[in-house]
Design an enzyme around this catalytic site. Structure first.
Site, mmCIF file in Angstrom:
data_model
loop_
_atom_site.group_PDB
_atom_site.id
_atom_site.type_symbol
_atom_site.label_atom_id
_atom_site.label_comp_id
_atom_site.label_asym_id
_atom_site.label_seq_id
_atom_site.Cartn_x
_atom_site.Cartn_y
_atom_site.Cartn_z
ATOM 1 N N GLY A 82 43.172 29.415 31.418
ATOM 2 C CA GLY A 82 43.111 28.304 32.366
ATOM 3 C C GLY A 82 42.370 27.115 31.802
ATOM 4 O O GLY A 82 41.503 26.545 32.478
ATOM 5 N N TYR B 44 38.909 33.380 49.136
ATOM 6 C CA TYR B 44 38.483 32.934 47.794
ATOM 7 C C TYR B 44 37.192 33.640 47.391
ATOM 8 O O TYR B 44 37.059 34.113 46.247
ATOM 9 C CB TYR B 44 38.295 31.419 47.819
ATOM 10 C CG TYR B 44 37.812 30.834 46.507
ATOM 11 C CD1 TYR B 44 38.668 30.744 45.415
ATOM 12 C CD2 TYR B 44 36.506 30.369 46.367
ATOM 13 C CE1 TYR B 44 38.240 30.206 44.220
ATOM 14 C CE2 TYR B 44 36.069 29.830 45.172
ATOM 15 C CZ TYR B 44 36.930 29.751 44.098
ATOM 16 O OH TYR B 44 36.501 29.222 42.912
ATOM 17 N N THR C 194 37.832 37.157 46.259
ATOM 18 C CA THR C 194 38.404 37.267 44.904
ATOM 19 C C THR C 194 37.333 37.036 43.848
ATOM 20 O O THR C 194 37.352 37.665 42.785
ATOM 21 C CB THR C 194 39.554 36.257 44.690
ATOM 22 O OG1 THR C 194 39.049 34.911 44.706
ATOM 23 C CG2 THR C 194 40.629 36.413 45.739
ATOM 24 N N LYS C 195 36.399 36.134 44.137
ATOM 25 C CA LYS C 195 35.365 35.837 43.144
ATOM 26 C C LYS C 195 34.270 36.897 43.143
ATOM 27 O O LYS C 195 33.603 37.110 42.116
ATOM 28 C CB LYS C 195 34.788 34.442 43.400
ATOM 29 C CG LYS C 195 35.762 33.326 43.046
ATOM 30 C CD LYS C 195 36.177 33.380 41.564
ATOM 31 C CE LYS C 195 36.978 32.185 41.109
ATOM 32 N NZ LYS C 195 37.323 32.250 39.670
ATOM 33 N N ILE D 176 31.450 21.780 41.792
ATOM 34 C CA ILE D 176 31.685 21.107 40.509
ATOM 35 C C ILE D 176 32.734 20.015 40.704
ATOM 36 O O ILE D 176 33.732 20.229 41.410
ATOM 37 C CB ILE D 176 32.176 22.126 39.448
ATOM 38 C CG1 ILE D 176 31.202 23.318 39.341
ATOM 39 C CG2 ILE D 176 32.369 21.446 38.099
ATOM 40 C CD1 ILE D 176 29.808 22.976 38.884
#
Lengths: 81, 250
Positions: free
Chosen positions: B15, B158, B161-162, B191
């Site tokens: 990625g 999310y 998943t993290k 970020i």
């Protein structure tokens, strides 16, 4: 040396077997030396010897010397004889 | 089998066409790594690799494929094996983001997030282990998120998943340590990347106010942490999660 003899040598070296051991009928976990850790080392040694890369699923399915020989053929190593 | 270059470490960054992954690729290319840039799409990966090489004067290569597809990941690793013979560093960064209240997220979005973020990370690490075993002082950094540690409204899927990425990191560090492979994670906070583009001015101000260091992070902040964890300076560090969040996790 034939590919098959080279494969036999890889098996003997990776599984710490005596040089005269008949490995052709060997199956995974049939002997104490061929456990899961040794299996990973065996696959790595095959990859180094024959300059191939074996997938995770193929590694899991490689349950015998005969299956290992089939895998070499699948990966295009020279004819296993 | 290619002859390993003794002076350049081979690093794969998944990625890495954009955002944090791209910043990691640039950082590693600047510090003497041969960086294999990865993207889902061949053309975008090639373009990013050329840009990273031009920007840094470093050496880059590319692979492409969907990390959610184990066959594609295997094909990528086969290419790395064919061209480089090993991996000295691996950054598992490929991921996606979607935010929605639990009852408002389509099941296909839930599945896609897990397939890319959690399963993709797992497929990548699984397939890379044998290449890492051939590397010199091999190290892995997985990119998780502050959401995987703390969670937030609208971020449940999310975050899950993290959190999975953190579990993978900790277990892999224990399993691969005896083989000399270090495994750590970074957990970025807010970020400044495209993933934050949905924040309006008010939400952005609130986010900054909630961050003790008083600003949004940059992709370069995360890249610096990842580069440290991959470096010899971190040679006795494994199984750690480094927050790059300006203190948000406190």
């Amino acid at each position: 040396m034939s590919q098959l003899d080279r494969l036999r040598g890889v098996f003997r070296a990776s599984l710490s077997l005596p040089a005269d051991t008949d490995v052709d009928g060997l199956h995974y976990r049939a002997i104490p030396q061929w456990d899961s850790l040794a299996h990973m080392a065996l696959v790595a040694a095959m990859e180094d010897e024959f300059a191939i890369m074996i997938d995770t699923d193929e590694m899991i399915d490689m349950s015998s010397f005969a299956k290992a020989a089939e895998l070499l053929e699948k990966h295009g190593a020279d004819a296993v004889t | 089998m290619p002859t390993p270059s003794p002076d350049r470490r081979v690093a794969l960054v998944t990625g890495s066409t954009l955002g944090i992954g791209r910043a990691v690729a640039v950082r590693l290319a600047r510090t003497g790594h041969e960086v294999v840039v990865h993207g889902r799409d061949r053309e975008r990966a090639a373009k990013a690799a050329a840009e990273v090489a031009a920007e840094t004067g470093g050496h880059t290569d590319t692979v492409h494929g969907d990390v959610a597809d184990p066959a594609a990941v295997s094909a990528m690793m086969r290419e790395v094996h064919r061209r480089h013979g090993r991996l000295d560093a691996l950054v598992i960064n490929a991921g996606g983001h979607a935010a929605s209240l639990l009852g408002m997220m389509h099941s296909d979005v839930v599945s896609r997030l897990f397939h890319v973020n959690a399963l993709g990370a797992t497929h990548t690490l699984q397939a890379a282990v044998k290449l890492l075993r051939r590397g010199t002082d091999p190290a892995v950094v997985l990119v998780s998120s502050v959401m995987g540690r703390k969670g937030a409204p609208g971020q449940a899927v999310y975050s899950a998943t993290k959190a999975a990425v953190l579990g993978l990191t900790l277990a892999a560090a224990k399993e691969l340590g005896p083989q000399g492979i270090r495994v750590n994670a970074v957990a970025p906070g807010y970020i400044q990347t495209d993933m934050l583009s949905t924040l309006d001015d008010r939400a952005r101000a609130e986010t900054i106010a909630a961050t003790p260091l008083g600003r949004l992070g940059t992709a370069g902040d995360v890249a610096a942490a990842a580069a440290f964890l991959l470096s010899a300076d971190a040679c006795f560090i494994t199984g750690q999660v480094i927050g790059v969040d300006g203190g948000l996790v406190l």
